[in-house]
Design a protein around this motif. Structure first.
Motif, PDB file in Angstrom:
ATOM      1  N   THR A 184      45.266  51.133  38.697  1.00 56.61           N
ATOM      2  CA  THR A 184      45.011  50.223  37.585  1.00 56.61           C
ATOM      3  C   THR A 184      43.621  49.625  37.700  1.00 56.61           C
ATOM      4  O   THR A 184      42.921  49.790  38.716  1.00 56.61           O
ATOM      5  CB  THR A 184      46.057  49.093  37.559  1.00 56.61           C
ATOM      6  OG1 THR A 184      45.928  48.335  36.349  1.00 56.61           O
ATOM      7  CG2 THR A 184      45.885  48.148  38.742  1.00 56.61           C
ATOM      8  N   THR A 185      43.222  48.915  36.661  1.00 52.96           N
ATOM      9  CA  THR A 185      41.951  48.188  36.614  1.00 52.96           C
ATOM     10  C   THR A 185      42.241  46.714  36.345  1.00 52.96           C
ATOM     11  O   THR A 185      43.018  46.381  35.458  1.00 52.96           O
ATOM     12  CB  THR A 185      41.047  48.748  35.499  1.00 52.96           C
ATOM     13  OG1 THR A 185      40.730  50.120  35.788  1.00 52.96           O
ATOM     14  CG2 THR A 185      39.761  47.945  35.392  1.00 52.96           C
ATOM     15  N   ILE A 186      41.597  45.846  37.144  1.00 53.61           N
ATOM     16  CA  ILE A 186      41.754  44.400  36.964  1.00 53.61           C
ATOM     17  C   ILE A 186      40.443  43.848  36.430  1.00 53.61           C
ATOM     18  O   ILE A 186      39.376  44.052  37.033  1.00 53.61           O
ATOM     19  CB  ILE A 186      42.117  43.702  38.291  1.00 53.61           C
ATOM     20  CG1 ILE A 186      43.376  44.330  38.901  1.00 53.61           C
ATOM     21  CG2 ILE A 186      42.320  42.204  38.073  1.00 53.61           C
ATOM     22  CD1 ILE A 186      43.701  43.826  40.302  1.00 53.61           C
ATOM     23  N   GLY A 187      40.492  43.153  35.299  1.00 45.90           N
ATOM     24  CA  GLY A 187      39.293  42.611  34.678  1.00 45.90           C
ATOM     25  C   GLY A 187      39.214  41.099  34.772  1.00 45.90           C
ATOM     26  O   GLY A 187      39.937  40.459  35.546  1.00 45.90           O
ATOM     27  N   GLY A 188      38.310  40.519  33.991  1.00 42.68           N
ATOM     28  CA  GLY A 188      38.160  39.069  33.960  1.00 42.68           C
ATOM     29  C   GLY A 188      37.085  38.537  34.874  1.00 42.68           C
ATOM     30  O   GLY A 188      37.028  37.328  35.129  1.00 42.68           O
ATOM     31  N   PHE A 189      36.207  39.417  35.382  1.00 43.97           N
ATOM     32  CA  PHE A 189      35.142  38.994  36.296  1.00 43.97           C
ATOM     33  C   PHE A 189      33.778  39.285  35.675  1.00 43.97           C
ATOM     34  O   PHE A 189      33.656  39.983  34.666  1.00 43.97           O
ATOM     35  CB  PHE A 189      35.252  39.743  37.631  1.00 43.97           C
ATOM     36  CG  PHE A 189      36.611  39.707  38.253  1.00 43.97           C
ATOM     37  CD1 PHE A 189      37.085  38.573  38.872  1.00 43.97           C
ATOM     38  CD2 PHE A 189      37.436  40.825  38.213  1.00 43.97           C
ATOM     39  CE1 PHE A 189      38.350  38.531  39.454  1.00 43.97           C
ATOM     40  CE2 PHE A 189      38.701  40.807  38.788  1.00 43.97           C
ATOM     41  CZ  PHE A 189      39.163  39.655  39.407  1.00 43.97           C
ATOM     42  N   TYR A 190      32.749  38.755  36.343  1.00 44.52           N
ATOM     43  CA  TYR A 190      31.387  39.106  35.985  1.00 44.52           C
ATOM     44  C   TYR A 190      30.622  39.389  37.280  1.00 44.52           C
ATOM     45  O   TYR A 190      30.391  38.499  38.084  1.00 44.52           O
ATOM     46  CB  TYR A 190      30.721  37.977  35.196  1.00 44.52           C
ATOM     47  CG  TYR A 190      29.299  38.270  34.791  1.00 44.52           C
ATOM     48  CD1 TYR A 190      28.940  39.518  34.271  1.00 44.52           C
ATOM     49  CD2 TYR A 190      28.303  37.309  34.944  1.00 44.52           C
ATOM     50  CE1 TYR A 190      27.638  39.792  33.911  1.00 44.52           C
ATOM     51  CE2 TYR A 190      26.991  37.574  34.578  1.00 44.52           C
ATOM     52  CZ  TYR A 190      26.666  38.819  34.063  1.00 44.52           C
ATOM     53  OH  TYR A 190      25.360  39.101  33.698  1.00 44.52           O
ATOM     54  N   GLN A 191      30.288  40.657  37.484  1.00 43.01           N
ATOM     55  CA  GLN A 191      29.622  41.127  38.701  1.00 43.01           C
ATOM     56  C   GLN A 191      30.377  40.705  39.971  1.00 43.01           C
ATOM     57  O   GLN A 191      29.826  40.029  40.841  1.00 43.01           O
ATOM     58  CB  GLN A 191      28.181  40.618  38.750  1.00 43.01           C
ATOM     59  CG  GLN A 191      27.317  41.153  37.629  1.00 43.01           C
ATOM     60  CD  GLN A 191      25.886  40.651  37.681  1.00 43.01           C
ATOM     61  OE1 GLN A 191      25.584  39.635  38.319  1.00 43.01           O
ATOM     62  NE2 GLN A 191      24.988  41.347  37.012  1.00 43.01           N
ATOM     63  N   PRO A 192      31.655  41.105  40.084  1.00 44.48           N
ATOM     64  CA  PRO A 192      32.407  40.762  41.299  1.00 44.48           C
ATOM     65  C   PRO A 192      31.812  41.451  42.523  1.00 44.48           C
ATOM     66  O   PRO A 192      31.385  42.604  42.449  1.00 44.48           O
ATOM     67  CB  PRO A 192      33.808  41.291  40.985  1.00 44.48           C
ATOM     68  CG  PRO A 192      33.572  42.428  40.035  1.00 44.48           C
ATOM     69  CD  PRO A 192      32.404  41.990  39.191  1.00 44.48           C
ATOM     70  N   ALA A 193      31.780  40.727  43.639  1.00 45.32           N
ATOM     71  CA  ALA A 193      31.172  41.254  44.859  1.00 45.32           C
ATOM     72  C   ALA A 193      32.224  41.351  45.975  1.00 45.32           C
ATOM     73  O   ALA A 193      33.008  42.276  46.023  1.00 45.32           O
ATOM     74  CB  ALA A 193      29.981  40.398  45.260  1.00 45.32           C
ATOM     75  N   GLY A 194      32.251  40.362  46.884  1.00 48.02           N
ATOM     76  CA  GLY A 194      33.181  40.419  48.009  1.00 48.02           C
ATOM     77  C   GLY A 194      34.630  40.291  47.581  1.00 48.02           C
ATOM     78  O   GLY A 194      34.956  39.668  46.565  1.00 48.02           O
ATOM     79  N   ILE A 195      35.522  40.890  48.377  1.00 52.96           N
ATOM     80  CA  ILE A 195      36.948  40.862  48.071  1.00 52.96           C
ATOM     81  C   ILE A 195      37.739  40.781  49.374  1.00 52.96           C
ATOM     82  O   ILE A 195      37.334  41.331  50.401  1.00 52.96           O
ATOM     83  CB  ILE A 195      37.356  42.115  47.253  1.00 52.96           C
ATOM     84  CG1 ILE A 195      38.765  41.977  46.686  1.00 52.96           C
ATOM     85  CG2 ILE A 195      37.191  43.386  48.061  1.00 52.96           C
ATOM     86  CD1 ILE A 195      39.086  43.030  45.628  1.00 52.96           C
ATOM     87  N   ALA A 196      38.859  40.048  49.355  1.00 53.75           N
ATOM     88  CA  ALA A 196      39.691  39.875  50.547  1.00 53.75           C
ATOM     89  C   ALA A 196      41.118  39.571  50.111  1.00 53.75           C
ATOM     90  O   ALA A 196      41.387  39.326  48.926  1.00 53.75           O
ATOM     91  CB  ALA A 196      39.144  38.749  51.428  1.00 53.75           C
ATOM     92  N   ILE A 197      42.036  39.594  51.071  1.00 56.90           N
ATOM     93  CA  ILE A 197      43.444  39.271  50.828  1.00 56.90           C
ATOM     94  C   ILE A 197      43.827  38.115  51.735  1.00 56.90           C
ATOM     95  O   ILE A 197      43.577  38.163  52.949  1.00 56.90           O
ATOM     96  CB  ILE A 197      44.343  40.489  51.097  1.00 56.90           C
ATOM     97  CG1 ILE A 197      43.984  41.626  50.131  1.00 56.90           C
ATOM     98  CG2 ILE A 197      45.824  40.118  50.947  1.00 56.90           C
ATOM     99  CD1 ILE A 197      44.697  42.933  50.425  1.00 56.90           C
ATOM    100  N   ASP A 198      44.401  37.056  51.165  1.00 53.70           N
ATOM    101  CA  ASP A 198      44.745  35.888  51.972  1.00 53.70           C
ATOM    102  C   ASP A 198      46.110  36.051  52.633  1.00 53.70           C
ATOM    103  O   ASP A 198      46.778  37.102  52.491  1.00 53.70           O
ATOM    104  CB  ASP A 198      44.653  34.604  51.148  1.00 53.70           C
ATOM    105  CG  ASP A 198      45.732  34.499  50.066  1.00 53.70           C
ATOM    106  OD1 ASP A 198      46.715  35.274  50.085  1.00 53.70           O
ATOM    107  OD2 ASP A 198      45.594  33.624  49.187  1.00 53.70           O
ATOM    108  N   LEU A 199      46.546  35.021  53.375  1.00 56.17           N
ATOM    109  CA  LEU A 199      47.804  35.099  54.120  1.00 56.17           C
ATOM    110  C   LEU A 199      49.020  35.281  53.218  1.00 56.17           C
ATOM    111  O   LEU A 199      50.038  35.827  53.645  1.00 56.17           O
ATOM    112  CB  LEU A 199      47.978  33.835  54.963  1.00 56.17           C
ATOM    113  CG  LEU A 199      47.090  33.714  56.205  1.00 56.17           C
ATOM    114  CD1 LEU A 199      47.350  32.382  56.895  1.00 56.17           C
ATOM    115  CD2 LEU A 199      47.317  34.873  57.170  1.00 56.17           C
ATOM    116  N   ASP A 200      48.931  34.832  51.987  1.00 53.60           N
ATOM    117  CA  ASP A 200      50.045  34.960  51.052  1.00 53.60           C
ATOM    118  C   ASP A 200      50.000  36.259  50.257  1.00 53.60           C
ATOM    119  O   ASP A 200      50.828  36.472  49.364  1.00 53.60           O
ATOM    120  CB  ASP A 200      50.066  33.774  50.078  1.00 53.60           C
ATOM    121  CG  ASP A 200      50.331  32.456  50.793  1.00 53.60           C
ATOM    122  OD1 ASP A 200      51.138  32.481  51.750  1.00 53.60           O
ATOM    123  OD2 ASP A 200      49.740  31.431  50.405  1.00 53.60           O
ATOM    124  N   GLY A 201      49.041  37.111  50.565  1.00 47.42           N
ATOM    125  CA  GLY A 201      48.929  38.382  49.861  1.00 47.42           C
ATOM    126  C   GLY A 201      48.180  38.296  48.553  1.00 47.42           C
ATOM    127  O   GLY A 201      48.172  39.276  47.785  1.00 47.42           O
TER     128      GLY A 201
END
Length: 328
Positions: A67-84
């Motif tokens: 899938t594709t997730i939108g709603g950003f403008y030039q997204p850079a770093g990405i991570a997953i927190d403890l709650d997923g």
């Protein structure tokens, strides 16, 4: 008489008896000779492993775009927190987006404000943000919802801090240490959670505009040495273990690598931005596959969850592209 003598000689030769003990030795010599021929043939056809060319190991079975997730403008770093929750450094909007539940920050230079945040990392209930345009690293307490600056320019000039120049990346290890990618100073800084310097890697003669770093469960440090189009691996003490890459489009080569991540099986995934793909390697740096060529325009960062879903930020498309990795 002569014919009888010749027949007698032939009969005598045919009746020669070889000792039984010599037969196994003869077979052994023949076996060794055959193995030697096979080894010579194999060696003459193989090519040495080097930083420019990698043979295939066990290949990825498939990588499917989900899938594709939108709603950003030039997204850079990405991570997953403890709650997923998926957390994105929405760089063009100067904010951090946490799943569908929270938005942190806004444009500015005060504590808790950002100027093009480029990366995020978690240490339990603390989030670290590479606030690149403000030349600093901010720490955010998820429970208390408070900010502090651990490195770089501070609003409180009375406090000493590490000087940073456009830091593009930040990472943490299992001991709570913070790794700052001080991009335009061509170095990686290891600090404690308060920003006190523990180790420095790099400098102009080693790195060229590094973009990101990653620390595995064994404490090994991986650096995307972006300007040199390579990946550098160090042990926990900062001793260099390996380098692979080089400029190009072939397997194991890069054009502007910007990020590296690891899955549960210890495979490595490198965002090969200039080639618009993700390259996958085993833990020894041997190429095992690639994906994203038909979906990615300007990939920047990647994270892999426990279900082998790969989330890739695409700055040009202002989206997060999600892939499913299927391993053998």
């Amino acid at each position: 008489m002569q014919d009888k003598k010749q027949n007698s000689d032939r009969n005598s030769a045919s009746n020669i008896q070889y000792p039984a003990s010599s037969i196994p030795l003869l077979l052994l010599f023949l076996l060794i000779f055959c193995i030697s021929l096979m080894s010579f043939s194999s060696c003459s056809q193989s090519k040495p492993l080097n930083v420019q060319s990698f043979p295939s190991a066990t290949s990825l079975i498939a990588v499917n775009h989900i899938t594709t997730i939108g709603g950003f403008y030039q997204p850079a770093g990405i991570a997953i927190d403890l709650d997923g929750n998926l957390c994105v450094a929405d760089s063009g909007n100067n904010r951090i987006v946490v799943g569908n539940i929270d938005i942190i920050g806004r444009f500015g230079w005060q504590v808790g404000e950002f100027d093009h945040p480029m990366d995020i990392a978690f240490d339990g209930l603390r989030m670290y943000i590479a606030d690149s345009g403000n030349n600093r690293i901010q720490r955010y307490s998820i429970v208390e919802r408070t900010f502090s600056i651990i490195a770089g320019e501070r609003t409180d000039k009375s406090e000493n801090s590490l000087g940073l120049y456009s830091p593009q990346g930040v990472a943490t290890d299992s001991k709570g240490n913070v790794f700052i990618v001080d991009t335009w100073n061509n170095r990686i800084l290891k600090t404690d959670p308060l920003g006190r310097l523990l180790m420095e890697l790099g400098g102009l003669n080693r790195f060229n505009k590094p973009q990101s770093a990653m620390v595995d469960t064994s404490g090994n440090i991986y650096v995307c040495d972006t300007g040199n189009n390579r990946i550098c691996k160090f042990d926990f003490s900062g001793s260099q273990i390996a380098i692979w890459g080089g400029f190009g489009r072939d397997r194991g080569q890069f054009q502007n690598p910007t990020s590296i991540a690891q899955d549960r099986a210890k495979n490595l995934y490198v965002v090969d931005q200039g080639n618009k793909r993700i390259q996958a390697f085993n833990k020894d740096g041997v190429y095992i596959g690639e994906f994203g060529l038909d979906k990615l325009k300007e990939p920047y960062d990647i994270v892999i969850d426990n279900e082998y879903r790969a989330y890739v930020t695409d700055m040009s498309s202002s989206t997060v592209e999600v892939f499913k990795i299927i391993l053998p």
